[in-house]
Scaffold this motif. Sequence first.
Motif, PDB file in Angstrom:
ATOM      1  N   LEU A  91      -4.142   4.014  -1.809  1.00 26.63           N
ATOM      2  CA  LEU A  91      -4.081   4.463  -0.615  1.00 26.63           C
ATOM      3  C   LEU A  91      -4.626   3.451   0.265  1.00 26.63           C
ATOM      4  O   LEU A  91      -5.710   2.958   0.056  1.00 26.63           O
ATOM      5  CB  LEU A  91      -4.916   5.970  -0.515  1.00 26.63           C
ATOM      6  N   GLN A  92      -3.778   3.100   1.342  1.00 27.38           N
ATOM      7  CA  GLN A  92      -4.388   2.027   2.494  1.00 27.38           C
ATOM      8  C   GLN A  92      -5.036   0.963   1.752  1.00 27.38           C
ATOM      9  O   GLN A  92      -6.122   0.295   2.349  1.00 27.38           O
ATOM     10  CB  GLN A  92      -5.449   2.814   3.457  1.00 27.38           C
ATOM     11  N   ALA A  93      -4.500   0.362   0.714  1.00 29.40           N
ATOM     12  CA  ALA A  93      -4.849  -0.926  -0.162  1.00 29.40           C
ATOM     13  C   ALA A  93      -3.954  -1.405  -0.782  1.00 29.40           C
ATOM     14  O   ALA A  93      -2.783  -0.782  -1.068  1.00 29.40           O
ATOM     15  CB  ALA A  93      -6.076  -0.341  -1.014  1.00 29.40           C
ATOM     16  N   TRP A  94      -4.018  -2.735  -1.046  1.00 28.14           N
ATOM     17  CA  TRP A  94      -2.836  -3.653  -1.505  1.00 28.14           C
ATOM     18  C   TRP A  94      -3.383  -4.164  -2.909  1.00 28.14           C
ATOM     19  O   TRP A  94      -4.330  -4.783  -2.980  1.00 28.14           O
ATOM     20  CB  TRP A  94      -2.348  -4.706  -0.819  1.00 28.14           C
ATOM     21  N   ALA A  95      -2.807  -3.628  -4.302  1.00 25.42           N
ATOM     22  CA  ALA A  95      -3.141  -4.149  -5.549  1.00 25.42           C
ATOM     23  C   ALA A  95      -2.000  -4.956  -6.091  1.00 25.42           C
ATOM     24  O   ALA A  95      -0.686  -4.821  -5.687  1.00 25.42           O
ATOM     25  CB  ALA A  95      -3.443  -2.735  -6.505  1.00 25.42           C
ATOM     26  N   GLY A  96      -2.336  -6.032  -6.719  1.00 26.97           N
ATOM     27  CA  GLY A  96      -1.665  -6.840  -7.308  1.00 26.97           C
ATOM     28  C   GLY A  96      -0.920  -6.292  -8.704  1.00 26.97           C
ATOM     29  O   GLY A  96      -1.864  -5.748  -9.301  1.00 26.97           O
ATOM     30  N   PHE A  97      -0.028  -7.133  -9.390  1.00 29.11           N
ATOM     31  CA  PHE A  97       0.141  -6.813 -10.699  1.00 29.11           C
ATOM     32  C   PHE A  97      -0.688  -7.125 -11.835  1.00 29.11           C
ATOM     33  O   PHE A  97      -1.018  -6.491 -12.670  1.00 29.11           O
ATOM     34  CB  PHE A  97       1.344  -7.528 -11.264  1.00 29.11           C
ATOM     35  N   SER A  98      -1.827  -7.896 -11.364  1.00 29.22           N
ATOM     36  CA  SER A  98      -2.968  -8.062 -12.063  1.00 29.22           C
ATOM     37  C   SER A  98      -3.812  -7.038 -12.406  1.00 29.22           C
ATOM     38  O   SER A  98      -4.590  -7.116 -13.399  1.00 29.22           O
ATOM     39  CB  SER A  98      -3.820  -9.303 -11.203  1.00 29.22           C
ATOM     40  N   ALA A  99      -3.590  -5.962 -11.424  1.00 24.92           N
ATOM     41  CA  ALA A  99      -4.739  -4.847 -11.617  1.00 24.92           C
ATOM     42  C   ALA A  99      -3.984  -3.789 -12.760  1.00 24.92           C
ATOM     43  O   ALA A  99      -4.450  -2.903 -12.999  1.00 24.92           O
ATOM     44  CB  ALA A  99      -4.667  -3.827 -10.413  1.00 24.92           C
ATOM     45  N   VAL A 100      -2.659  -4.001 -12.906  1.00 25.37           N
ATOM     46  CA  VAL A 100      -1.836  -3.146 -14.019  1.00 25.37           C
ATOM     47  C   VAL A 100      -2.228  -3.813 -15.502  1.00 25.37           C
ATOM     48  O   VAL A 100      -1.330  -4.379 -15.716  1.00 25.37           O
ATOM     49  CB  VAL A 100      -0.246  -3.125 -13.810  1.00 25.37           C
ATOM     50  N   THR A 101      -3.335  -3.729 -15.936  1.00 32.58           N
ATOM     51  CA  THR A 101      -3.802  -4.237 -17.230  1.00 32.58           C
ATOM     52  C   THR A 101      -3.164  -3.462 -18.485  1.00 32.58           C
ATOM     53  O   THR A 101      -3.330  -3.954 -19.618  1.00 32.58           O
ATOM     54  CB  THR A 101      -5.446  -4.163 -17.281  1.00 32.58           C
ATOM     55  N   ASP A 102      -2.622  -2.318 -18.314  1.00 39.50           N
ATOM     56  CA  ASP A 102      -1.899  -1.454 -19.244  1.00 39.50           C
ATOM     57  C   ASP A 102      -0.547  -2.215 -19.391  1.00 39.50           C
ATOM     58  O   ASP A 102       0.070  -1.884 -20.580  1.00 39.50           O
ATOM     59  CB  ASP A 102      -1.903  -0.124 -19.046  1.00 39.50           C
ATOM     60  N   GLY A 103      -0.068  -3.137 -18.562  1.00 40.83           N
ATOM     61  CA  GLY A 103       1.027  -3.769 -18.816  1.00 40.83           C
ATOM     62  C   GLY A 103       2.183  -3.157 -17.907  1.00 40.83           C
ATOM     63  O   GLY A 103       2.344  -1.818 -17.734  1.00 40.83           O
ATOM     64  N   LEU A 104       2.975  -3.940 -16.985  1.00 37.84           N
ATOM     65  CA  LEU A 104       3.960  -3.607 -16.409  1.00 37.84           C
ATOM     66  C   LEU A 104       5.099  -2.612 -17.057  1.00 37.84           C
ATOM     67  O   LEU A 104       5.554  -1.645 -16.404  1.00 37.84           O
ATOM     68  CB  LEU A 104       4.479  -4.666 -15.467  1.00 37.84           C
ATOM     69  N   SER A 105       5.483  -3.060 -18.323  1.00 41.60           N
ATOM     70  CA  SER A 105       6.504  -2.279 -18.697  1.00 41.60           C
ATOM     71  C   SER A 105       6.121  -1.091 -19.508  1.00 41.60           C
ATOM     72  O   SER A 105       6.610  -0.235 -20.023  1.00 41.60           O
ATOM     73  CB  SER A 105       7.018  -2.929 -20.146  1.00 41.60           C
ATOM     74  N   ASN A 106       4.721  -0.735 -19.464  1.00 42.43           N
ATOM     75  CA  ASN A 106       4.044   0.481 -19.965  1.00 42.43           C
ATOM     76  C   ASN A 106       3.493   1.500 -18.649  1.00 42.43           C
ATOM     77  O   ASN A 106       2.831   2.301 -19.012  1.00 42.43           O
ATOM     78  CB  ASN A 106       2.539   0.220 -20.843  1.00 42.43           C
TER      79      ASN A 106
ATOM     80  N   SER B 173       0.935  -1.118   0.129  1.00 42.47           N
ATOM     81  CA  SER B 173      -0.045   0.065  -0.005  1.00 42.47           C
ATOM     82  C   SER B 173       0.861   1.296   0.065  1.00 42.47           C
ATOM     83  O   SER B 173       2.146   1.204   0.450  1.00 42.47           O
ATOM     84  CB  SER B 173      -0.788  -0.091   1.180  1.00 42.47           C
ATOM     85  N   PHE B 174       0.386   2.458  -0.566  1.00 41.91           N
ATOM     86  CA  PHE B 174       1.296   3.540  -0.313  1.00 41.91           C
ATOM     87  C   PHE B 174       1.181   3.967   1.125  1.00 41.91           C
ATOM     88  O   PHE B 174       2.340   4.366   1.562  1.00 41.91           O
ATOM     89  CB  PHE B 174       0.579   4.836  -1.039  1.00 41.91           C
ATOM     90  N   ASP B 175       0.303   3.879   1.819  1.00 44.54           N
ATOM     91  CA  ASP B 175       0.017   4.193   3.221  1.00 44.54           C
ATOM     92  C   ASP B 175      -0.405   3.089   3.879  1.00 44.54           C
ATOM     93  O   ASP B 175      -1.219   2.553   3.515  1.00 44.54           O
ATOM     94  CB  ASP B 175      -0.290   5.645   3.553  1.00 44.54           C
ATOM     95  N   TYR B 176      -0.014   2.801   5.237  1.00 43.02           N
ATOM     96  CA  TYR B 176      -0.665   1.795   5.759  1.00 43.02           C
ATOM     97  C   TYR B 176      -0.190   1.868   7.525  1.00 43.02           C
ATOM     98  O   TYR B 176       0.637   2.666   7.725  1.00 43.02           O
ATOM     99  CB  TYR B 176      -0.128   0.496   5.554  1.00 43.02           C
TER     100      TYR B 176
ATOM    101  N   GLU C 240      -6.605   9.859   3.023  1.00 39.36           N
ATOM    102  CA  GLU C 240      -7.561   9.486   3.735  1.00 39.36           C
ATOM    103  C   GLU C 240      -8.741   8.689   2.919  1.00 39.36           C
ATOM    104  O   GLU C 240      -9.905   8.754   3.256  1.00 39.36           O
ATOM    105  CB  GLU C 240      -8.310  10.575   4.475  1.00 39.36           C
ATOM    106  N   SER C 241      -8.334   8.348   1.718  1.00 42.43           N
ATOM    107  CA  SER C 241      -9.357   7.584   0.827  1.00 42.43           C
ATOM    108  C   SER C 241      -8.913   6.275   0.370  1.00 42.43           C
ATOM    109  O   SER C 241      -8.202   5.998  -0.658  1.00 42.43           O
ATOM    110  CB  SER C 241      -9.576   8.342  -0.389  1.00 42.43           C
ATOM    111  N   PRO C 242      -9.350   5.236   1.272  1.00 43.49           N
ATOM    112  CA  PRO C 242      -8.711   3.848   1.058  1.00 43.49           C
ATOM    113  C   PRO C 242      -9.292   3.407  -0.351  1.00 43.49           C
ATOM    114  O   PRO C 242     -10.259   3.653  -0.824  1.00 43.49           O
ATOM    115  CB  PRO C 242      -9.564   3.163   2.219  1.00 43.49           C
ATOM    116  N   GLY C 243      -8.181   3.108  -1.190  1.00 45.84           N
ATOM    117  CA  GLY C 243      -8.427   2.486  -2.438  1.00 45.84           C
ATOM    118  C   GLY C 243      -8.198   3.499  -3.872  1.00 45.84           C
ATOM    119  O   GLY C 243      -8.221   2.771  -4.756  1.00 45.84           O
ATOM    120  N   GLU C 244      -8.064   4.691  -3.277  1.00 46.85           N
ATOM    121  CA  GLU C 244      -8.002   5.828  -4.368  1.00 46.85           C
ATOM    122  C   GLU C 244      -6.540   5.686  -4.975  1.00 46.85           C
ATOM    123  O   GLU C 244      -5.595   5.145  -4.326  1.00 46.85           O
ATOM    124  CB  GLU C 244      -8.116   6.931  -3.717  1.00 46.85           C
ATOM    125  N   GLY C 245      -6.585   5.810  -6.318  1.00 49.63           N
ATOM    126  CA  GLY C 245      -5.259   5.852  -7.142  1.00 49.63           C
ATOM    127  C   GLY C 245      -5.374   5.510  -8.598  1.00 49.63           C
ATOM    128  O   GLY C 245      -6.308   4.540  -8.713  1.00 49.63           O
TER     129      GLY C 245
END
Length: 354
Positions: free
Chosen positions: A183-198, A73-76, A172-177
């Motif tokens: 913010l205050q949330a954990w996202a995996g590489f699967s959420a980067v649908t535009d591609g990690l190299s992009n 997360s960015f902040d936790y 102060e907005s969990p999940g925002e970004g």
Amino acid sequence: MFLTIFTKSRNRRAFTLVELLVVIAIIGILIALLLPAVQAARSAARRMECSNKFKQLGLALHNYHSTYNSLPSFDYGPAARNPWGGGSMLYSTLVALLPYIEQNAIADQLADDDAAGDDHMVFDEYAIWSYQISAYTCPSDPNANFTGTWNNAGVSSYCVSSGDWPWLQYAESPGEGRGPFRLQAWAGFSAVTDGLSNTIAMSERRIAIDGSRHILDGTAFSVNLDSPTADPTQGFKASGCMALRGENNQYVASASVSNDTGWNWAWGAPFSTSFSTILPPNSPSCSTSYHFLGGPSSYHVGGAGVLLGDGSVTFVSETIDTQDLSQPPVKSGKSPFGIWGALGSASGGDMGVL
């Protein structure tokens, strides 16, 4: 019989004054020619070292993801961690990465104290924040060893991406970004649908110089960017921040400047350890009543280094396309901020390519 010894006189010729002056002039010219080359070589070496540190951070992110199947997360942390009151006082992504950059001792100490309920974010009570972590500072930054602010908290040259979206100042907005971090949330590489190299994950930001009004050493505080609410899609205009650049890259006289960028590697506050892909590299930064708006910055000429999601490192020019900065950001879909915005969005459907 007489032996006659003949001696041959040798004429010794000294330099004339004119010849001496010519030699001195030639040496001076050679030094003048070599000095820029030496300085360029040193600058290139520092930039290479900075790039290598970025690669280590990229490896740390991937190792973290392998362990938890998500990015940090960015902040936790406990929301009560705020010695000044108001807003959340949370750990930054850089704290989560400590075990993956060979800083296990600090990470273990934090974990033990967390379990005991200690409040680490009261900086003057915890010397742990004064640790200057080499992996978090760029050798090109003259303030890489600066510990004179925020109760001697250690500084950082690197920050994480909010994408083409300005995070709320106190996160102060969990999940925002819109980037790979939330913010205050954990996202995996699967959420980067535009591609990690992009998709950009991290960038450099210059460590602010106390008292400086240079646009890369501070943030214009309490700027009105025409967004009447905490929702930046309602009239937010990044172009208003660009307008605060005055002569010699100084903020205009009317701007109130806060020097706090990079002053604490541990604090999950957007203006301390994050950036967005809205304003191009080496632009002014602004803090509104709600949001922080700031792009990458560095002491490298012409731009700044960024870390892509696949762990590769590249250099982004300060002239990169940002399209129309008078447009507000969007919550979904393609970025309105050109190639730069597309490189920030993790799932905008607009794969920016450098």
